[in-house]
Design an enzyme around this catalytic site. Structure first.
Site, short mmCIF file in Angstrom:
data_model
loop_
_atom_site.label_atom_id
_atom_site.label_comp_id
_atom_site.label_asym_id
_atom_site.label_seq_id
_atom_site.Cartn_x
_atom_site.Cartn_y
_atom_site.Cartn_z
N ARG A 1 1.08 -1.31 0.10
CA ARG A 1 -0.08 -0.17 -0.08
C ARG A 1 0.67 1.44 -0.27
O ARG A 1 0.67 1.64 -0.79
CB ARG A 1 -0.77 -0.31 1.54
N LYS B 1 -11.50 15.35 4.59
CA LYS B 1 -12.74 14.23 3.68
C LYS B 1 -13.43 14.01 4.58
O LYS B 1 -13.22 13.23 5.31
CB LYS B 1 -12.71 13.64 2.58
N GLU C 1 -18.96 15.35 0.98
CA GLU C 1 -18.99 14.08 0.15
C GLU C 1 -20.39 13.32 0.37
O GLU C 1 -20.50 12.33 1.28
CB GLU C 1 -17.81 13.67 0.02
N LYS D 1 -18.31 17.44 -2.58
CA LYS D 1 -18.18 16.95 -3.11
C LYS D 1 -19.19 15.89 -3.79
O LYS D 1 -19.22 14.75 -3.01
CB LYS D 1 -17.32 15.75 -2.81
P1 13P Z 1 -14.22 7.69 -7.07
O1 13P Z 1 -13.85 8.63 -7.59
O2 13P Z 1 -13.17 6.26 -7.18
O3 13P Z 1 -15.75 7.44 -6.80
O4 13P Z 1 -13.60 8.12 -5.50
C1 13P Z 1 -13.70 8.90 -4.82
C2 13P Z 1 -13.70 9.71 -3.70
O5 13P Z 1 -12.98 10.37 -3.31
C3 13P Z 1 -14.80 8.14 -3.24
O6 13P Z 1 -14.84 8.66 -1.70
#
Ligand code: 13P
Length: 339
Positions: free
Chosen positions: A41, A134, A176, A218
């Protein structure tokens, strides 16, 4: 926070999300034939963050806690993995939610956890160099019952509590709320649910006294479910997404960065392009991208855990970055995929 917003929302740049949980990152490594270990990772994330030209099109990266705390021997000295992003002129963000749990009484629906003890964790992340954060809340969709009001409101409330705590700690919150692509639902149903979710999120943000001027939204693009017959055109996605955002997102919000949600790289780029190619689309917010899968694929597959493939994998990442930067200017075409 104003300086952070300015750097993240600078025209012609987007964000690279690379904050997959350990479990999700491991699944993606295994699918590419790579051992799911902490070392792999780290090697993969150091590969992404060490891409020398990353800052050309990426203003910020969203990291997982593990990456922010890992150090690597780069041949000269032990450096923090996150330092590689700063060396490329890219701001560091951190995923601070602790993932989803079943919402009791609502089979198959989820609520995101992680509010307990969040304030001191945010202070610690700031001290480690993070400038933004986030939190992701998810809603699944069907034609009738899902998402429930309980699911929408629980996730909206958590997002608003998180955003308030971030601003108190001097971190810009990326909020988000994601309507998932899984299922056969129509584009119209996705729009209906996305508008309801965003409406609830902004109501909760205002209720909690969060400064709308100091956050980034987001959301998902408005698209049909991935298991249905419908293939949306880029123009249809752009029209529905802009209509939805105009209805639901206050003009005080400085920026919107879209997630990719499982779309392929070229699909996400062509839809982002269509959003920027709509005539007379004078928008009150900056609109850019914050993709994980649509930027990282196929770099991971090309790398496949082989040091000798690092250059080719970085080139694949930069190809996707440049396609999306072109899309921000309405200049992405399918020909760009085959230079
Ligand atoms: P994806 O663009 O693969 O949907 O991932 C965005 C993301 O930050 C998910 O939390």
């Amino acid at each position: 926070m104003i300086d952070t917003l300015r750097a993240l929302l600078v025209p012609g740049k987007g964000l690279l999300a690379m904050d997959e949980s350990v479990g999700t990152c491991n699944q993606r490594l295994v699918a590419a034939g790579i051992a799911p270990t902490p070392e792999m990772r780290q090697a993969y994330r150091a590969l992404l963050l060490g891409t020398p030209q990353l800052g050309e099109g990426i203003g910020g990266v969203i990291l997982h806690d593990e990456t922010l705390r890992q150090s690597l021997d780069n041949g000269r000295a032990m450096v923090s993995t996150a330092q590689l992003a700063q060396d490329a002129g890219v701001l560091i963000g951190i995923k601070v939610d602790l993932g989803t749990q079943e919402l009791p009484g609502h089979a198959g629906e989820k609520v995101t956890e992680g509010l307990d003890g969040l304030a001191p964790r945010l202070q610690a992340y700031r001290a480690l160099g993070a400038r933004f954060a986030k939190w992701r809340g998810v809603c699944s969709v069907d034609d009738l019952a899902r998402p429930s009001l309980a699911c929408i409101e629980a996730n909206a409330h958590a997002l608003a509590r998180y955003a308030g705590l971030c601003q108190a700690a001097g971190l810009v919150p990326i909020v988000e709320p994601e309507v998932l692509m899984a299922g056969p639902h129509s584009l119209a149903r996705c729009q209906q649910v996305t508008e309801a979710l965003l409406g609830s999120v902004f109501s909760q943000l205002q209720r909690q006294g969060v400064a709308l001027e100091l956050l980034i939204l987001k959301p998902n693009m408005v698209i049909s479910g991935q298991d249905g017959p419908q293939q949306d055109s880029a123009a249809e996605v752009a029209r529905a997404t802009l209509q939805c955002l105009r209805r639901a997102v206050p003009a005080a919000v400085p920026g919107i960065v879209l997630l990719s949600g499982g779309q392929s790289g070229p699909q996400a780029s062509s839809r982002l392009n269509a959003l920027h190619a709509v005539p007379d689309a004078s928008l009150p917010w900056a609109v850019s991208f914050s993709f994980a899968r649509a930027l990282q694929h196929p770099a991971l597959e090309i790398w496949a855990g082989q040091a000798s493939q690092q250059g080719a994998a970085r080139a694949a990442l930069m190809h996707r970055v440049r396609c999306n930067v072109a899309a921000l200017r309405g200049r992405y075409t399918a020909e760009l995929e085959n230079p």
